[in-house]
Structures are given as C-alpha cells and as structure tokens.
Write a protein that holds these residues in place. Structure first.
Motif, PDB file in Angstrom:
ATOM      1  N   LYS A 137       0.842  -1.190   0.000  1.00 35.73           N
ATOM      2  CA  LYS A 137       0.000   0.000   0.000  1.00 35.73           C
ATOM      3  C   LYS A 137       0.886   1.253   0.000  1.00 35.73           C
ATOM      4  CE  LYS A 137      -3.027   2.368   3.290  1.00 35.73           C
ATOM      5  NZ  LYS A 137      -2.120   2.852   4.329  1.00 35.73           N
ATOM      6  N   GLY A 138       0.632   2.163  -0.944  1.00 38.64           N
ATOM      7  CA  GLY A 138       1.412   3.402  -1.015  1.00 38.64           C
ATOM      8  C   GLY A 138       2.740   3.267  -1.731  1.00 38.64           C
ATOM      9  N   ALA A 139       3.125   2.024  -2.086  1.00 35.31           N
ATOM     10  CA  ALA A 139       4.455   1.838  -2.699  1.00 35.31           C
ATOM     11  C   ALA A 139       4.570   2.560  -4.034  1.00 35.31           C
ATOM     12  CB  ALA A 139       4.741   0.350  -2.891  1.00 35.31           C
ATOM     13  N   LEU A 140       3.455   2.661  -4.746  1.00 39.60           N
ATOM     14  CA  LEU A 140       3.512   3.263  -6.075  1.00 39.60           C
ATOM     15  C   LEU A 140       3.205   4.760  -6.051  1.00 39.60           C
ATOM     16  CD1 LEU A 140       1.908   0.383  -8.197  1.00 39.60           C
ATOM     17  CD2 LEU A 140       4.307   0.841  -7.728  1.00 39.60           C
ATOM     18  N   ASP A 141       3.106   5.351  -4.850  1.00 43.26           N
ATOM     19  CA  ASP A 141       2.822   6.790  -4.774  1.00 43.26           C
ATOM     20  C   ASP A 141       3.860   7.619  -5.541  1.00 43.26           C
ATOM     21  OD1 ASP A 141       0.627   6.269  -3.317  1.00 43.26           O
ATOM     22  OD2 ASP A 141       1.355   7.092  -1.411  1.00 43.26           O
ATOM     23  N   VAL A 142       5.146   7.247  -5.412  1.00 43.74           N
ATOM     24  CA  VAL A 142       6.179   8.043  -6.095  1.00 43.74           C
ATOM     25  C   VAL A 142       6.099   7.883  -7.605  1.00 43.74           C
ATOM     26  CG1 VAL A 142       7.851   7.989  -4.213  1.00 43.74           C
ATOM     27  CG2 VAL A 142       7.896   6.198  -5.926  1.00 43.74           C
ATOM     28  N   CYS A 143       5.353   6.850  -8.049  1.00 43.27           N
ATOM     29  CA  CYS A 143       5.230   6.607  -9.481  1.00 43.27           C
ATOM     30  C   CYS A 143       3.999   7.271 -10.064  1.00 43.27           C
ATOM     31  CB  CYS A 143       5.109   5.104  -9.757  1.00 43.27           C
ATOM     32  SG  CYS A 143       6.427   4.123  -9.087  1.00 43.27           S
ATOM     33  N   THR A 144       3.177   7.848  -9.205  1.00 44.91           N
ATOM     34  CA  THR A 144       1.845   8.232  -9.641  1.00 44.91           C
ATOM     35  C   THR A 144       1.719   9.734  -9.825  1.00 44.91           C
ATOM     36  OG1 THR A 144       1.059   6.374  -8.359  1.00 44.91           O
ATOM     37  CG2 THR A 144      -0.602   7.911  -9.142  1.00 44.91           C
ATOM     38  N   GLY A 176      -1.334  12.369 -11.168  1.00 47.40           N
ATOM     39  CA  GLY A 176      -2.718  12.489 -11.627  1.00 47.40           C
ATOM     40  C   GLY A 176      -3.427  11.149 -11.706  1.00 47.40           C
ATOM     41  N   GLY A 177      -3.152  10.240 -10.770  1.00 44.59           N
ATOM     42  CA  GLY A 177      -3.846   8.966 -10.720  1.00 44.59           C
ATOM     43  C   GLY A 177      -3.304   7.912 -11.685  1.00 44.59           C
ATOM     44  N   VAL A 178      -2.314   8.272 -12.508  1.00 41.01           N
ATOM     45  CA  VAL A 178      -1.749   7.308 -13.451  1.00 41.01           C
ATOM     46  C   VAL A 178      -0.394   6.833 -12.928  1.00 41.01           C
ATOM     47  CG1 VAL A 178      -1.016   6.924 -15.831  1.00 41.01           C
ATOM     48  CG2 VAL A 178      -2.893   8.501 -15.333  1.00 41.01           C
ATOM     49  N   VAL A 179      -0.192   5.513 -12.959  1.00 38.06           N
ATOM     50  CA  VAL A 179       1.066   4.944 -12.471  1.00 38.06           C
ATOM     51  C   VAL A 179       2.069   4.867 -13.620  1.00 38.06           C
ATOM     52  CG1 VAL A 179       2.147   2.888 -11.479  1.00 38.06           C
ATOM     53  CG2 VAL A 179      -0.123   3.612 -10.718  1.00 38.06           C
ATOM     54  N   TYR A 180       3.301   5.390 -13.375  1.00 38.29           N
ATOM     55  CA  TYR A 180       4.306   5.416 -14.427  1.00 38.29           C
ATOM     56  C   TYR A 180       5.512   4.527 -14.151  1.00 38.29           C
ATOM     57  CZ  TYR A 180       1.859   9.390 -16.493  1.00 38.29           C
ATOM     58  OH  TYR A 180       0.928  10.195 -17.082  1.00 38.29           O
ATOM     59  N   CYS A 181       5.591   3.920 -12.960  1.00 33.21           N
ATOM     60  CA  CYS A 181       6.764   3.085 -12.711  1.00 33.21           C
ATOM     61  C   CYS A 181       6.408   1.955 -11.759  1.00 33.21           C
ATOM     62  CB  CYS A 181       7.914   3.907 -12.120  1.00 33.21           C
ATOM     63  SG  CYS A 181       7.664   4.518 -10.445  1.00 33.21           S
ATOM     64  N   LEU A 182       7.288   0.975 -11.675  1.00 31.18           N
ATOM     65  CA  LEU A 182       7.140  -0.072 -10.673  1.00 31.18           C
ATOM     66  C   LEU A 182       8.226   0.145  -9.627  1.00 31.18           C
ATOM     67  CD1 LEU A 182       6.375  -3.257 -12.815  1.00 31.18           C
ATOM     68  CD2 LEU A 182       4.784  -1.615 -11.785  1.00 31.18           C
ATOM     69  N   ARG A 183       7.836   0.059  -8.377  1.00 31.14           N
ATOM     70  CA  ARG A 183       8.779   0.314  -7.295  1.00 31.14           C
ATOM     71  C   ARG A 183       9.642  -0.913  -7.089  1.00 31.14           C
ATOM     72  NH1 ARG A 183       7.838   3.789  -2.699  1.00 31.14           N
ATOM     73  NH2 ARG A 183       9.820   4.017  -1.596  1.00 31.14           N
ATOM     74  N   ASN A 184      10.929  -0.694  -6.939  1.00 28.57           N
ATOM     75  CA  ASN A 184      11.854  -1.799  -6.698  1.00 28.57           C
ATOM     76  C   ASN A 184      11.889  -2.165  -5.217  1.00 28.57           C
ATOM     77  OD1 ASN A 184      14.193  -3.527  -7.696  1.00 28.57           O
ATOM     78  ND2 ASN A 184      15.132  -2.378  -6.019  1.00 28.57           N
ATOM     79  N   ASP A 185      12.148  -1.165  -4.386  1.00 31.12           N
ATOM     80  CA  ASP A 185      12.252  -1.446  -2.949  1.00 31.12           C
ATOM     81  C   ASP A 185      11.637  -0.308  -2.150  1.00 31.12           C
ATOM     82  OD1 ASP A 185      14.518  -0.042  -4.095  1.00 31.12           O
ATOM     83  OD2 ASP A 185      15.305   0.056  -2.071  1.00 31.12           O
ATOM     84  N   LEU A 186      11.186  -0.650  -0.957  1.00 23.04           N
ATOM     85  CA  LEU A 186      10.582   0.346  -0.077  1.00 23.04           C
ATOM     86  C   LEU A 186      11.631   0.874   0.886  1.00 23.04           C
ATOM     87  CD1 LEU A 186       7.121  -1.081   0.987  1.00 23.04           C
ATOM     88  CD2 LEU A 186       7.650   0.608  -0.762  1.00 23.04           C
ATOM     89  N   ALA A 187      11.374   2.038   1.442  1.00 23.16           N
ATOM     90  CA  ALA A 187      12.339   2.639   2.354  1.00 23.16           C
ATOM     91  C   ALA A 187      11.602   3.258   3.536  1.00 23.16           C
ATOM     92  CB  ALA A 187      13.165   3.676   1.618  1.00 23.16           C
ATOM     93  N   SER A 242      18.013  -9.059  -4.017  1.00 16.77           N
ATOM     94  CA  SER A 242      17.816  -7.639  -3.728  1.00 16.77           C
ATOM     95  C   SER A 242      18.384  -7.261  -2.362  1.00 16.77           C
ATOM     96  CB  SER A 242      16.330  -7.296  -3.778  1.00 16.77           C
ATOM     97  OG  SER A 242      16.139  -5.967  -3.336  1.00 16.77           O
ATOM     98  N   PRO A 243      19.144  -6.161  -2.306  1.00 13.66           N
ATOM     99  CA  PRO A 243      19.660  -5.715  -1.005  1.00 13.66           C
ATOM    100  C   PRO A 243      18.606  -4.965  -0.177  1.00 13.66           C
ATOM    101  CG  PRO A 243      20.495  -4.306  -2.747  1.00 13.66           C
ATOM    102  CD  PRO A 243      19.667  -5.361  -3.416  1.00 13.66           C
ATOM    103  N   GLY A 244      17.515  -4.513  -0.811  1.00 12.90           N
ATOM    104  CA  GLY A 244      16.527  -3.709  -0.097  1.00 12.90           C
ATOM    105  C   GLY A 244      15.202  -4.439   0.062  1.00 12.90           C
ATOM    106  N   TYR A 245      14.338  -3.889   0.904  1.00 12.56           N
ATOM    107  CA  TYR A 245      13.033  -4.472   1.201  1.00 12.56           C
ATOM    108  C   TYR A 245      12.141  -4.355  -0.045  1.00 12.56           C
ATOM    109  CZ  TYR A 245       8.570  -5.146   3.633  1.00 12.56           C
ATOM    110  OH  TYR A 245       7.347  -5.610   4.041  1.00 12.56           O
ATOM    111  N   PRO A 246      11.746  -5.499  -0.656  1.00  9.92           N
ATOM    112  CA  PRO A 246      10.995  -5.422  -1.918  1.00  9.92           C
ATOM    113  C   PRO A 246       9.666  -4.702  -1.756  1.00  9.92           C
ATOM    114  CG  PRO A 246      11.793  -7.650  -1.532  1.00  9.92           C
ATOM    115  CD  PRO A 246      12.020  -6.888  -0.272  1.00  9.92           C
ATOM    116  N   ALA A 247       9.316  -3.950  -2.788  1.00 11.10           N
ATOM    117  CA  ALA A 247       8.043  -3.238  -2.746  1.00 11.10           C
ATOM    118  C   ALA A 247       6.891  -4.161  -3.084  1.00 11.10           C
ATOM    119  CB  ALA A 247       8.074  -2.066  -3.734  1.00 11.10           C
TER     120      ALA A 247
END
Lengths: 289, 451, 304
Positions: free
Chosen positions: B148-155, B157-168, B360-365
């Motif tokens: 939940k919220g992982a794709l906020d940085v990709c969004t 105007g409501g459109v998703v433009y990327c897939l998140r690799n890892d959460l922080a 992956s070295p980071g926490y997967p999204a």
C-alpha cells in the motif's frame, strides 16, 4: 655575502613549502590505496597500510562489474591518443601560420579562436550533441575524438611560441635559399618546434584524458566509457556517496582511490616524457641564422 | 581591402554554419504527435516496433537484477548499460533524456533510478519520456500486488508510471544489548523517544538516539510528523506550510536532542561519524535499508545486537504514520521499439522472487516478495528478535501527504537548514527560511505555490 | 564546412600585391578551421540563437536575459563568482610567476625537474577523482592537515564548508590542480629567452629581481596575457570546484553556487536551454570584454 645566503635559504623554504602543498594530498592518496576502508578512517592519515591490503583492494577493483576498469582504461588510451595525433596534425601548422605568415583573415581567425575558447562549455554541449547526432556519430569513437581534436588552446600555444621564440628572419633566409613554404615549415620550423609540440601534445593528452563531460554525453553505452566517466560511476557505487547500496557495497573508498591512481598514471608518464623535450633546447639555434 | 576580405570570410563561415547546422527539430513535432494520439490501448502511442537488443540502464547495485533476468531468459537479447543511477542527486538520466528528446533518438528502453522525482519531470508534457503503466500496459493484478502506497512516487494524476523496486519505510533501529544493559524500554511514540533521549543525556552521555546531519532528516522527522511542507496537489501545484504546528513540534524535538547531544549533526556516511560516533548508536530512526547499509556495512555492528522497533509516531496521530527515505523505481520508455520485451523485463525485475527475494539488497516493494525477503533476513541470524513484524507494519504506514515534486526536497534541506544549524541556529527558527527556499525552488520549476 | 577551401581559393587574387604567396597560410590553417567551424563556431552560433529565442523558436529579444537575471539565485551567484575571481586571479598570477622564476634560477638540473614534476602532479587529477580526496582533506577528523583546517575553518566538515569559507577553498583547490601546468608553461617560456639578453642585463649590473622585472617579465608578456585571459575565463566559468565540494558535502554546498552551474541547472534540470544559453552569453560577454582589454594592453595579436 650573508644577505645572499639568507635570500637563498628563503627561496629554498618557499619552494619547499609549495612542493609540500602540491605533494601532500598526493602522498595521502597513495597511502590511502594501501588501507582497508576502516583503516582509511581510523588510522593516522599519513601512516601506510599494508601490501596485502593493497593487493586485496586491487583484486576488488578488478572484480568491479567484471573487469570494467580495464575496459575503461583501454577506451581512455584509444580516445586520448587518437585525439592527440589529430590535434597535433592540425594545430601546429595552424599556430605556425598564424605566427609567421601573413594572410587574409589571420587576425580574424585569432579573434574567433579566442572568443570560442572563452565560451562556457556548458553552452556548447547541446549543439555539439545535436550536430553529431544529426550525422549519426553519437555513440561512436569519432563522437569524442573529433570534438577533442578541436584544441584552440594548442593553437595559441604554438602561435605564441613561434611568434616569441622563432625570429621571422630565420624563415626568410630559408625562403631565400629557395625553400617552398612547406619545405620551410618541415625543415626549419618543425625541428625548432619540438618543445611546443611536446607542450601541445601533453596538454591535449591531459585534457582529453580528463575530459568527463563530452564522453558522458556522447557515449550512452557503458562498454565505451572512458576512465573519467567510469570513475564517476564508481563514486556513485561507494556507500559514502550512495548509501542505499547496502552492506555488500561494490566499491569501497580505498578501491576508488586505487582506481584514481591508476587513472592518473598515464598522464604522469606522458608528462615525464614530454618534459624532456620541453626543457631540452627551447632556444637551441633559435637566435642564430 | 583587408576589411572587405575579412567580411567575406565571415560571410562564408556563416553560410557554412547555416548549411551544416542541426535540423530545426522534426523530432519534437513527432513526439507531440505521439502524445496527441491518446486513443491507443495503453494511454500512449507506441513507436513502430522493431527487432533488436533491449537496452536497459541500471546502477551498479542493480546490475544483479539485469543479470538475473538474463540468466532466467537466455534467449532475450539484452544490452545492459550501467550508469550512476542518479545517485547523490546527479540527474544523469534527466540530462541524457533531455538531449535524446532534442535529438529525437537514443532513449533506453527500461531504466532504474534511485531518486523520487522522475515521475514528475518525465511523465508530463510534449517531451514525456516514461510510459504510463496503469492504462492497460501492466495488468491491474500486478499493480495491486505492491505494498500500500508503494507506487505513490510513481503516480501523477492517478496514473502509475513506474514499478517500485524497494521500499524505504522509516522504522526504529536499536541496539538491543545496550537497551538491556541500560534497562530502557523501546519507545513507541516520539514523545517517549524524547523523554528517553533526556534520560540518555543524563545517564549515559555520548550515546546517540538519532542523527540529523544528512539531507534526509526531513524525510525521517518531518515526513513522519505529517508536516505539510511538501504537498503536491497537481502536476504543477504544490502546497507548502513549513511553519505548521506539526512541523514546529518535530523541529523542536530535533533542537532539543541536538542541544542535549543525543542527536548527532554529523553525516551518517561521512568519515567523521564512522570514526568518532559509530560505536555510540543506541537507537536510530531510519529507513528499512539502514540495517544493511548503516549497521552491517558502515558501522559493522556485531551479530545479535541489532533489533527493530515499530515506527515511531506522535501520540495523537490516528492512524500512526511514518516517513520514507529513497527506494528505487523501474521505468519504461514510451519510445521503446520493443514494448513487449521491455514490459516483460520491467515486471520481472520488480516482482520475481529470483531477483527480489534472492538478490535484492533492499526491502521489496512487491508484497509477496517482501514477505519472503524479510523471512530470509530473519533467518540470517544477524538480527536480535523479530524484525519482520515492525518492518512489514511500517511498509503500509508511510504518510501519503509528502509528495514527489520535480525538485529535490533533500537538497533544499541540505543547503538551507544544515548550514543554519551548523551556524548555531535552531531548526525551529529556520522553518521560515525553509519555507521560502521551498517556495522559490517550486517557482523555478513552474509550480503554482499555495501556502 | 566549405569555408577554408573557398577562402584559400579566394586568396590568390590578392597575392600579387604581397611579397610571397598568402595562399600558403590558408592551407596551413585549413585543417584547424574545419574543426573550428564544426566544434567552435557552429555551436556558438547555435547557443546565440538559443539565447535570443523562446522554447518554440520564436525571437524573444532580451526576455531570456531578463528572466534569468531575475532568478533569485542569479545575483548571489554573481557575488560568489566575483569574490572568487579576485582571489583566484591575484593568487594565480603572482604565485605562478614567482614560482616559475624561482625554479628557473635554481642551479641543479635535477631540482628543477623534480620541482616542476611535483608542482604539476595534481594537474593529472580531475573530476570524480578529486571528490573523495577533498572530502578527506577538508574533514578535520581524518585530514592529514587537520591542524591547518581546524585553525582556518572549523572543527567539523560542515563548519569547514560554511559559505564564507568557500571562495578560499575553491581558490586553494583550483590553484592546487591548475597552477602546476602554468608553472611549466612559464618555465618553458623563460627558457625561451636567449641567454645573451640575461647576460647583458647582468653585465649592466642588474640583480635577479631587476632582471626579472625589467627583462624577463616583459619578454613573457604574451604568455602572461594568455594565462590571464584563460584564467579569467576559467574563473568566471567556475564549475568543477563547487560541483565537487557539493558532492563531497552531500549537498550542503548547493549546486547553484556559480553562474556556470546555474546555466547547467537551467539546461539539464529545468529543461530551459534558452535560459541556459542566455547565462552562458552573459559569461561570454564578460570574458570577451576583459580579454579585449588584456589583448589590447598585451599586444597578443601582433605578428613579430
């Protein structure tokens, strides 16, 4: 007598102090490559590490991206050497002509060269990129070598050298002897030009070797990167500058230092080599004739 | 005579210039045309499809992802390019994309970045570079699989433009051995945290409860405090209220802890911290990747000491929220001539266990990968106690009110607040300056600023 | 690209009025002119065009110049660059000449060669290589010269890079990397002065200082002018030093310290190539004006 001794001592102190200023950071750099990442931070900055650590660092460096460093060094040598050859071929005759021949547009050429030299490089990146993209050269060796070969600094060095160190009368006598312009240049001017050829070759090599921005923009393929672009990428892969890389960081600071030392070695070698010519006989024969 | 010939030469040179000057930009009109054909099934008109290598750009850490993909798909022709990944705010991708846009060619097919500004500059306008993913290209089930919220940085105007690799997501890291030794209990709220810091200052001076010397201090303390300094309300609109009471209370907390010396002002990854304060860390609010990068990597904390507590929150926050520092993202170029291959690569690296769990070295999204990844970390035996529960819980608590505008909030903080603090000012007194700096930077990028 | 060929061909028309064939000069410069047009003139004209048009390519008059000058970062950057320039030019001109003259007077050849090498070595270091170096040099907790850094600038890295110290730090970095090259050039130029002239001065009873001031420096006039012009341009175009300190300080020193950095930000951060070109033209105008002054005073273009 005593005063002159005092002056001599003072001169020695000044020269030595500046030598220290220039050398100390380099000494630190050399020592840093022999330390572990923790040692680099904790040990005395001017204490040496160990040979074993140096070898470890070397192994890690060579492992980085499956030996990318060797590829980058090879690329750098290729680009810089090709560009130096081209630069010398065009700059030395040009500087000679500007200094010792009178022809229409001489002054204009000098002025344009100077103005172009003063143009901030940031403004030239886009147009040069577009030009090379237009002729389909982006991502080729030519896309870095050709712009690097344009070296107005070298033209000016040659121009000033010929106009201050080689009297026009010398050339006139050669011409009177029946030499054509090309023969005069090849037989009289070129032998005298050794120091400035060394100087231009050296500065051109250094500048090409250290050129970051041009290859950064022109070469989108990491197999074509020269060392400077590679170093930036290594910097971005050290935990200090990119913390997110995590525990298994690819590059640690001492390895980056080692890569740096590796990258400056050719420049220093070329310097030592060209210095011989530079000093050898700047004036030999120049005033006779 | 001489003048005239000079003028002649100049004229000739100029005509030569005109003859070989670059074209006036057919590429730009082409891009505009692409955008206007919005009726395509994916929300953008794909370029004519061709065979050839798939060009992917990754940073050296994510080289493993591309290699894992290649190993799992031996027939796919990949051209893997490593670049700096926009680390340390370099903006390499932006620089190059702007040159490619002008030239009308040269874009990579798939790109990894580590900043969170890409969506806002690369998805809008005539020169948009990244392709929308949520308009039919990537199926909804995949998108729903992210936390939940992982794709906020990709969004945008409501459109998703990327897939998140890892959460922080920000959690509370602490040294269990020291806590047991000192007889402290792990704080749950920022109020308890401050109180404990007071005790540490009195009873065990020199020990640290946090750091504020880095550019991401606002993302840990201000974001988690729901400080409304960075509310992106539209593609080019932002609301900045840096002197809001929520910000003031976080600022006062930083000031108090810096004053009693339980909060360090040294950069966490600088040589000074590692040398002089590295072994004095009692606890540290920070993102999920601190476990590997700070404790295992930089500070070399021994096995069995490091533990994780729930993300700190202010007592009156309902529901409790936390901040976020970084996290990488995968993007797909809308100019790609190998759309299917690019889409397959993108979804695989962001979701497949073979990379996200194993390498992956980071926490997967991607939530299902995250569960397996955290279990694997837990099993490594490095950590003291249960780290899965607090980290997983925090993954869903990141406050969505902190936006991702085109400019970097981190660099504004680093440039405005940190030098002020170094000069002896309090963060509270610097809030108006921070406000002005954000407003100005937003205006430079053409944002409508509301206070 | 046809310019050199045509101008070379056009020249013979005038050849009869001269003592020797002027066409030869054109052949000698032709290769250079091709490169000059391709990578100097065309890009400069393109940048000029950008500076006076808007993003749609329409003529915009001085709009780009006004807009960038009103940017809140512009005046601050002008101040930064101005302060730096004064420090840097004075330090460079004085110290390079003094050091070159002193090294040139040394009697032992090995000491001259060694000193030139030592002074030059940092010049080999560039860009990314220096970021790490300066991070460690300027951080008092790990610096080999921590005493000096502490005494001059402060006890933590962030205190060291406080705004007031930056012009000095950039001057030191630029001098460290750049002075050696110029010392070598000046040394070479000093070697180019015929021994007879120096001897004559000595016979006239001139001491080393008098010889330097009255004989050597005047004969280096063109070299000095050239160094000043290039250093001035490099100074107004300050970019590398603040950029690397910005990286080393994790952003505490912003990337908008100098005008050239601002031009870079305009182009590649804000996607405003027109504004960027306008700032570049501002810098060019300043550099050309100062260069014109030096050229006129120094007789750089006279063919001896």
């Amino acid at each position: 007598m005593r005063i002159s001794l005092l002056v001599k001592g003072l001169v020695a102190v000044v020269l030595a102090a500046f030598a220290l200023f220039f050398a100390l950071p380099m000494v630190w750099l050399v020592l840093a490559s022999t330390k572990s990442p923790a040692g680099l931070v904790r040990d005395n900055p001017l204490a040496p590490g160990s040979l074993g650590t140096l070898l470890d660092n070397w192994r890690h460096l060579m492992d980085f991206q499956d030996g990318a460093v060797a590829t980058w060094m090879g690329n750098s040598v290729l680009y810089a050497a090709l560009a130096v050859v081209l630069t010398l071929l065009v700059s030395v005759p040009a500087g000679y002509a500007l200094a010792l021949m009178s022809f229409a547009g001489r002054r204009l050429l000098l002025i344009i060269t100077l103005v172009v030299m003063l143009m901030p490089a940031t403004a030239l990146v886009l147009p040069i990129f577009l030009e090379l993209s237009y002729v389909g050269l982006v991502n080729t060796t030519a896309s870095v070598v050709l712009p690097m070969s344009f070296f107005p600094f070298g033209v000016y060095l040659t121009y000033i050298y010929f106009s201050t160190s080689v009297p026009a009368s010398l050339l006139d006598s050669a011409r009177l002897d029946g030499c054509g312009e090309t023969a005069t240049f090849a037989r009289v001017a070129l032998p005298l030009a050794k120091p400035v050829v060394a100087l231009v070759g050296f500065f051109s090599f250094t500048q090409n070797w250290n050129n970051f921005f041009l290859p950064y923009v022109m070469l989108p393929n990491s197999d074509h990167y020269p060392m400077q672009v590679g170093l930036t990428q290594m910097l971005a892969a050290t935990p200090t500058f990119n913390p997110v890389v995590g525990a298994a960081a690819e590059v640690q600071p001492p390895e980056l230092v080692l890569a740096t030392l590796l990258s400056i070695t050719p420049v220093l070698l070329v310097f030592l080599f060209s210095q011989r010519f530079l000093v050898a006989g700047l004036t030999a024969g120049a005033t006779k004739g | 005579m001489r003048r005239r010939s000079q003028a002649l030469l100049a004229a000739l040179v100029l005509s030569a210039v005109a003859a070989c000057g670059p074209p006036p930009g057919p590429a730009r009109t082409a891009t505009t045309a692409t955008n206007s054909q919005a009726g395509s099934p994916y929300g953008f008109a794909p370029a004519p499809q061709k065979d050839g290598k798939l060009v992917v750009w990754v940073d050296s850490t994510r080289l493993d992802a591309a290699k894992a993909y290649q190993a799992a798909h031996p027939d796919v022709q990949l051209d893997i390019v490593t670049y700096d990944g926009n680390a340390n705010g370099s903006g390499t991708l932006k620089t190059k994309v702007q040159l490619f846009n002008r030239a009308g060619e040269g874009w990579p097919d798939v790109v990894f970045t580590t900043d969170n500004n890409t969506a806002s500059w690369a998805s809008q306008g005539d020169d948009a570079f990244v392709a929308p993913l949520s308009k039919g290209l990537v199926d909804q089930a995949t998108l729903d699989g992210f936390a939940k919220g992982a794709l906020d940085v990709c969004t945008v105007g409501g459109v998703v433009y990327c897939l998140r690799n890892d959460l922080a997501q920000v959690v509370l890291w602490y040294d269990k051995k020291l806590f047991d030794e000192f007889g402290y209990t792990v704080p749950k709220t920022w109020e308890e945290y401050q109180a404990l810091a007071g005790k540490v200052a009195a009873e065990h001076p020199g020990y640290l409860v946090g750091t504020a010397g880095d550019a991401w201090a606002p993302e840990i303390y201000m974001w988690g405090a729901q400080c409304p300094a960075n509310q992106v309300t539209g593609a080019k609109a932002i609301t900045v209220k840096a002197t809001d009471p929520a910000c003031v209370r976080a600022a006062r907390m930083i000031d108090k802890l810096v004053a009693n010396k339980t909060m360090s002002m040294l950069p966490l990854f600088g040589p000074d911290f590692a040398k002089n304060q590295g072994d004095k860390v009692l606890m540290l609010p920070g993102p999920a990747w601190y476990g590997g990068a700070v404790f295992q990597g930089a500070l070399k904390t021994p096995k069995g000491r490091l533990a994780v507590g729930d993300a700190l929150h202010w007592a009156d926050q309902n529901p409790p929220v936390t901040g976020n520092v970084g996290g990488g993202t995968w993007w797909l170029s809308r100019h790609t001539a190998r759309l299917d291959a690019a889409k397959d690569f993108l979804t695989w690296v962001a979701t497949a266990d073979a990379y996200q769990v194993d390498k992956s070295p980071g926490y997967p999204a991607y939530a299902s990968a995250a569960a397996k990844w955290i279990a694997k970390q837990q099993d490594s035996g490095y950590y003291a106690g249960d780290i899965a529960a607090p980290i997983t819980a925090a993954a869903g608590q990141v406050w969505p009110g902190w936006g991702s505008p085109e400019f970097s909030q981190e660099s504004i903080w680093a440039k405005t607040v940190i030098p002020g603090q170094t000069a002896g000012k309090t963060v509270e007194s610097l809030l108006p300056e921070w406000q002005t700096a954000i407003e100005r930077q937003a205006q430079v990028f053409g944002y409508q600023v509301a206070r | 690209m046809t310019a050199p060929v045509i101008s070379a061909a056009a020249a013979p028309a005038r050849s009869r009025s001269r003592s020797w064939r002027p066409a030869a000069g054109h052949v000698f410069v032709s290769g250079y002119v091709v490169l000059l047009v391709a990578f100097g003139i065309v890009p400069t004209v393109y940048a000029l065009n950008l500076a006076f048009t808007d993003s749609g390519g329409r003529f915009a008059g001085l709009d780009n110049f006004v807009r960038t000058a009103q940017d809140y970062r512009f005046l601050a950057a002008v101040g930064h660059v101005g302060t730096y320039l004064v420090l840097w030019l004075v330090m460079l001109a004085v110290l390079v000449l003094v050091l070159a003259l002193l090294v040139h007077r040394l009697t032992a050849a090995w000491s001259r060669a060694t000193l030139r090498f030592v002074y030059y070595v940092p010049g080999a270091l560039a860009g990314a290589s220096s970021v790490l170096l300066w991070l460690f040099m300027l951080d008092p907790s790990v610096s080999p010269v921590d005493g000096i850094v502490r005494a001059l600038w402060g006890s933590t890295f962030v205190a060291v890079v406080a705004p007031g110290h930056l012009p000095w730090i950039f001057t030191v970095i630029a001098f460290w990397t750049g002075a050696g090259g110029w010392i070598v050039v000046m040394y070479g130029a000093l070697n180019g002065i015929p021994h007879e002239i120096i001897e004559a001065a000595r016979v006239d009873g001139a001491g080393p200082v008098r010889t330097a001031l009255r004989v050597q420096l005047p004969m280096l006039r063109k070299w000095i002018v050239y160094m000043l012009i290039l250093s001035l341009a490099a100074g107004t175009q300050l970019f590398v030093e603040p950029q690397l300190i910005s990286q080393a300080s994790f952003g505490v020193v912003g990337t908008d310290y100098s005008l050239n950095q601002l031009a870079y930000l305009y182009a590649f951060d804000q996607n405003d190539f027109n504004g960027s070109a306008a700032i570049a033209i501002d810098l060019l105008v300043v550099a050309v004006c100062c260069a014109g002054f030096f050229v006129a005073k120094g007789g750089l273009f006279d063919a001896d």
